[in-house]
Motif scaffolding. Sequence first.
Motif, mmCIF file in Angstrom:
data_model
loop_
_atom_site.group_PDB
_atom_site.id
_atom_site.type_symbol
_atom_site.label_atom_id
_atom_site.label_comp_id
_atom_site.label_asym_id
_atom_site.label_seq_id
_atom_site.Cartn_x
_atom_site.Cartn_y
_atom_site.Cartn_z
ATOM 1 N N ALA A 98 36.723 48.122 10.202
ATOM 2 C CA ALA A 98 38.141 48.353 10.221
ATOM 3 C C ALA A 98 38.279 49.673 9.729
ATOM 4 O O ALA A 98 39.308 50.318 10.175
ATOM 5 C CB ALA A 98 38.695 47.259 9.070
ATOM 6 N N LEU A 157 39.140 44.068 15.722
ATOM 7 C CA LEU A 157 39.665 44.452 14.509
ATOM 8 C C LEU A 157 40.853 43.566 14.264
ATOM 9 O O LEU A 157 40.970 43.358 12.965
ATOM 10 C CB LEU A 157 40.364 45.904 15.108
ATOM 11 N N ALA A 158 41.692 42.897 15.150
ATOM 12 C CA ALA A 158 42.757 41.994 14.660
ATOM 13 C C ALA A 158 42.269 40.781 13.870
ATOM 14 O O ALA A 158 42.914 40.533 12.675
ATOM 15 C CB ALA A 158 43.431 41.675 15.891
ATOM 16 N N SER A 159 40.981 40.367 14.447
ATOM 17 C CA SER A 159 40.437 39.252 13.702
ATOM 18 C C SER A 159 39.919 39.450 12.214
ATOM 19 O O SER A 159 40.192 38.717 11.433
ATOM 20 C CB SER A 159 39.534 38.508 14.400
ATOM 21 N N ALA A 160 39.203 40.498 12.200
ATOM 22 C CA ALA A 160 38.735 41.186 11.309
ATOM 23 C C ALA A 160 39.591 41.519 9.930
ATOM 24 O O ALA A 160 39.544 41.193 8.608
ATOM 25 C CB ALA A 160 37.809 42.449 11.247
ATOM 26 N N GLN A 161 40.798 42.112 10.437
ATOM 27 C CA GLN A 161 41.888 42.409 9.380
ATOM 28 C C GLN A 161 42.575 40.969 8.762
ATOM 29 O O GLN A 161 42.798 40.926 7.622
ATOM 30 C CB GLN A 161 43.004 43.188 10.118
ATOM 31 N N GLU A 162 42.771 40.127 9.608
ATOM 32 C CA GLU A 162 43.210 38.752 9.223
ATOM 33 C C GLU A 162 42.204 38.075 8.460
ATOM 34 O O GLU A 162 42.552 37.460 7.211
ATOM 35 C CB GLU A 162 43.535 37.968 10.462
ATOM 36 N N ASP A 206 40.018 39.414 6.474
ATOM 37 C CA ASP A 206 39.903 40.549 5.143
ATOM 38 C C ASP A 206 40.852 39.764 4.301
ATOM 39 O O ASP A 206 40.948 39.656 3.072
ATOM 40 C CB ASP A 206 40.001 41.693 5.477
ATOM 41 N N SER A 207 42.344 39.803 4.805
ATOM 42 C CA SER A 207 43.442 39.372 4.039
ATOM 43 C C SER A 207 43.374 38.125 3.574
ATOM 44 O O SER A 207 43.660 37.638 2.463
ATOM 45 C CB SER A 207 44.615 39.385 5.179
ATOM 46 N N GLN A 228 40.296 52.478 11.577
ATOM 47 C CA GLN A 228 41.658 53.280 11.204
ATOM 48 C C GLN A 228 41.416 54.728 11.278
ATOM 49 O O GLN A 228 42.503 55.514 11.611
ATOM 50 C CB GLN A 228 42.019 52.913 9.712
ATOM 51 N N ARG A 288 34.691 44.897 7.172
ATOM 52 C CA ARG A 288 35.360 45.891 6.631
ATOM 53 C C ARG A 288 34.903 47.236 6.977
ATOM 54 O O ARG A 288 35.917 48.217 7.001
ATOM 55 C CB ARG A 288 35.245 45.634 5.145
#
Length: 301
Positions: A23, A78-83, A85-86, A27, A20
Motif C-alpha cells: 500500500a 490495493l483496495a482489499s489491502a486498505q480495507e 488494514d482498516s 501511494q 502494508r
Amino acid sequence: MPAPTTEDLLVPEPDLRQLRYFAAVAQERNLTRAAESLRISQPALSRAIQALERSVGVDLLIRRPRSLELTDAGRSLLASAQELDSRMHAAVRDARAAGTPRLTVSVHICDVSLAARLCSFHDAVDFVSDDTREQADHLRSGSHQVALLRDQFDETGVRQHLLLSEPRVVILPERHRLADRDVVVLADLLDEPITTWARMSAAEAAHWAAADENPRPWRPGPAVTTPGEVLAAVRLNQAVAFYPASVAPPGTRLPGLVSRAVEGVSPSRLWIGHREGEIASTVRDFVDGVRSRVPEVSPAS
C-alpha cells in the motif's frame, strides 16, 4: 478446481506486513520514497514486494525507470489491502477497549468542554453531567469513580486534588450600565440580583454569588438548573451571573450578553476527586494522567 501443486504449497501466503508495504509503494509510486516512509531499507522493501507477487501469482506493479504503476491486479489488491488494514486497526482498538475498564467521570455542565480536553488521553471514559452536590454523593457511593468538581462541595469521604485556579467573570446584558467597561468592580454590582442554582448548599450559593471570601448580603435572582437558564435570566435583565473565565473569557459576546473581567471576586477552582481510600490502580492512574495534562491544556482554549 485443480489440486495445489508442490510448488504452490511452498509459496507462503501473503501477510499483513507485506500488504502494508505494498500500500505504501502504491501511494508513493516510488520504492525509495516508500522505504523512507516505512523506515526500512529499499532492498528489504523490494524483496517484500517480490515475495508478495510470488504469493499472489501475478504482477502487481509495472516497473518503469522513474516510477511504478499498478497493474489491474495491483489496483484490485490495493483496495482489499486498505480495507483489511482498516479492519485490523479497528479490531486492535476494540480489543484494547474491551480489556480496559471503563471509568464514569462526573462533570458539571459548565466544564464539559474542558473535561473532554483534559480526559482525551483515555479512551474508556463515560461522562455524566451532575450538579456539585450529586457529584460528591456519587463518589461516596461508588457509582462514579472520578469527578471534576468546582468549589464548595462536601469533602466528606472524598479525596481531591487541585487542578487549576482561575479568575471569574461577570455575565451582563449587553445594554447593562456597566457593559462598556473592560473591568467591572464587584462593589458596583452589590445591588444586582444574582442567579442561584437549585439544590445548592448555603456555602455553594455564597460562592456563586461572590459572597464567600467577603461575606455580604446579596439579592437572589431566579433559580436555575442549566447554563441556558442562567443566560436567559441575564439576557432578560433579571440577574447577573459569575462564571469561571474558561467558560466565557472576558470580552466574549453572546446574543444579548457580554462577559467582563471583574475585580473583588474569589477565583474559581477546579478539583479532580475520587472516593477516599480508593485503591483501584485504573482510577489512580487516570487521576495522575489528568493532573499531568493540566499545564498542556489551557482552560480558556
